[in-house]
Design an enzyme around this catalytic site. Structure first.
Site, PDB file in Angstrom:
ATOM      1  CG  ASP A   1      -3.503   9.015   6.972  1.00  0.00           C
ATOM      2  OD1 ASP A   1      -3.625   7.780   7.043  1.00  0.00           O
ATOM      3  OD2 ASP A   1      -3.559   9.642   5.905  1.00  0.00           O
TER       4      ASP A   1
ATOM      5  CE1 TYR B   1      -7.069  -1.161   7.099  1.00  0.00           C
ATOM      6  CE2 TYR B   1      -5.828  -0.487   5.167  1.00  0.00           C
ATOM      7  CZ  TYR B   1      -5.954  -0.585   6.541  1.00  0.00           C
ATOM      8  OH  TYR B   1      -4.957  -0.110   7.353  1.00  0.00           O
TER       9      TYR B   1
ATOM     10  CD  GLU C   1      -3.157  -0.712   2.169  1.00  0.00           C
ATOM     11  OE1 GLU C   1      -2.936   0.116   3.075  1.00  0.00           O
ATOM     12  OE2 GLU C   1      -4.182  -1.414   2.138  1.00  0.00           O
TER      13      GLU C   1
END
Length: 268
Positions: free
Chosen positions: A60, A175, A49
């Site tokens: 993030d 995911y 990734e």
């Protein structure tokens, strides 16, 4: 079959689980990104990734935010990320590469243009954090038209209805975000993750990767016991942060190889 699909099929036949490490393109500088990608493969990465740095990330945590800031300060852009993938492909035409980032740079380039250029560079899948699955039909269609896999996140708070909608347009793998929060934050509750996966598998036959909060081989092994793939990001970025340009590849390779050994403790 895409490279991603072939990889999971091969691993399934071998009774093994996938390891998917994450690094940010251009961190600490563009010249080191491709060598780091090769180091990840040498350490046992099945899929890479590759983060597209963005100034205003929402998922993030501080570690990956710092990586994006360093990359952007060095002039990294979406076009340059694609150039790095092209360079990687000159020596590796087997390892799948998934771009992970945000919608703004893609929309600025134009979805169709991005899809064409990404495919030409050798990208295999794209995960856009802020493309909600309910509004991602055009994105999914553009990816599929170029032979790439649209990949989506599933959160601990995702309802069965949302998981089902995601399953309709996702390809490659899904995911699962193992905790409610940003990358690198919170304590991973492995038992809670294990309880969520059966609901996801009821809605999709795609492989399920689990990420956020996995920092060592022991935790990777516990996740690999029930997931199809283990995703590790912030811990790798931390290793890059404390390394010099001359030691980064070796240090990252050693870390990922250790996590690989943890994943390989689990057999299907």
């Amino acid at each position: 079959m895409s490279r991603i699909q072939k990889t999971f099929a091969r691993l399934n036949g071998e009774g093994r689980k996938a390891l998917i490490p994450f690094i940010t393109a251009g961190d600490p500088d563009a010249d080191l990104t491709v060598p780091l990608m090769h180091a990840l493969v040498e350490a046992g990465a099945d899929i890479i990734e590759l983060g597209v740095p963005f100034s205003d990330p929402m998922a993030d945590g501080p570690t990956i935010q710092r990586a994006s800031e360093r990359a952007l300060a060095k002039g990294m852009s979406l076009r340059k990320v694609l150039q790095l993938v092209t360079r990687f492909r000159t020596e590796d035409d087997k390892t799948p590469v998934v771009l992970m980032g945000y919608a703004n740079p893609i929309e600025a380039m134009g979805l169709t243009t991005f899809a064409e250029k990404a495919a030409q560079s050798g990208v295999d899948g794209v995960l856009v954090v802020d493309y909600p699955p309910e509004e991602a039909e055009k994105f999914g269609a553009a990816m599929k038209a170029q032979g790439m896999d649209p990949i989506f996140l599933i959160a601990p708070t995702s309802s069965a209805e949302r998981i089902a909608h995601t399953a309709k347009i996702a390809i490659g793998y899904v995911y699962y975000v193992s905790l409610a929060g940003v990358t690198g934050s919170g304590a991973l509750n492995v038992e809670a993750v294990a309880q969520k996966l059966p609901l996801i598998r009821e809605q999709t036959g795609l492989p399920v990767g689990v990420g956020f909060g996995i920092r060592d081989a022991a935790t990777a092994a516990r996740i690999a016991a029930f997931a199809d793939a283990v995703v590790v990001g912030s811990r790798i970025i931390e290793e890059i942060e404390k390394s010099t340009a001359g030691t980064a590849c070796a240090n990252v390779k050693a870390l990922v190889a250790e996590i690989r050994r943890g994943v390989d403790e689990v057999k299907k």
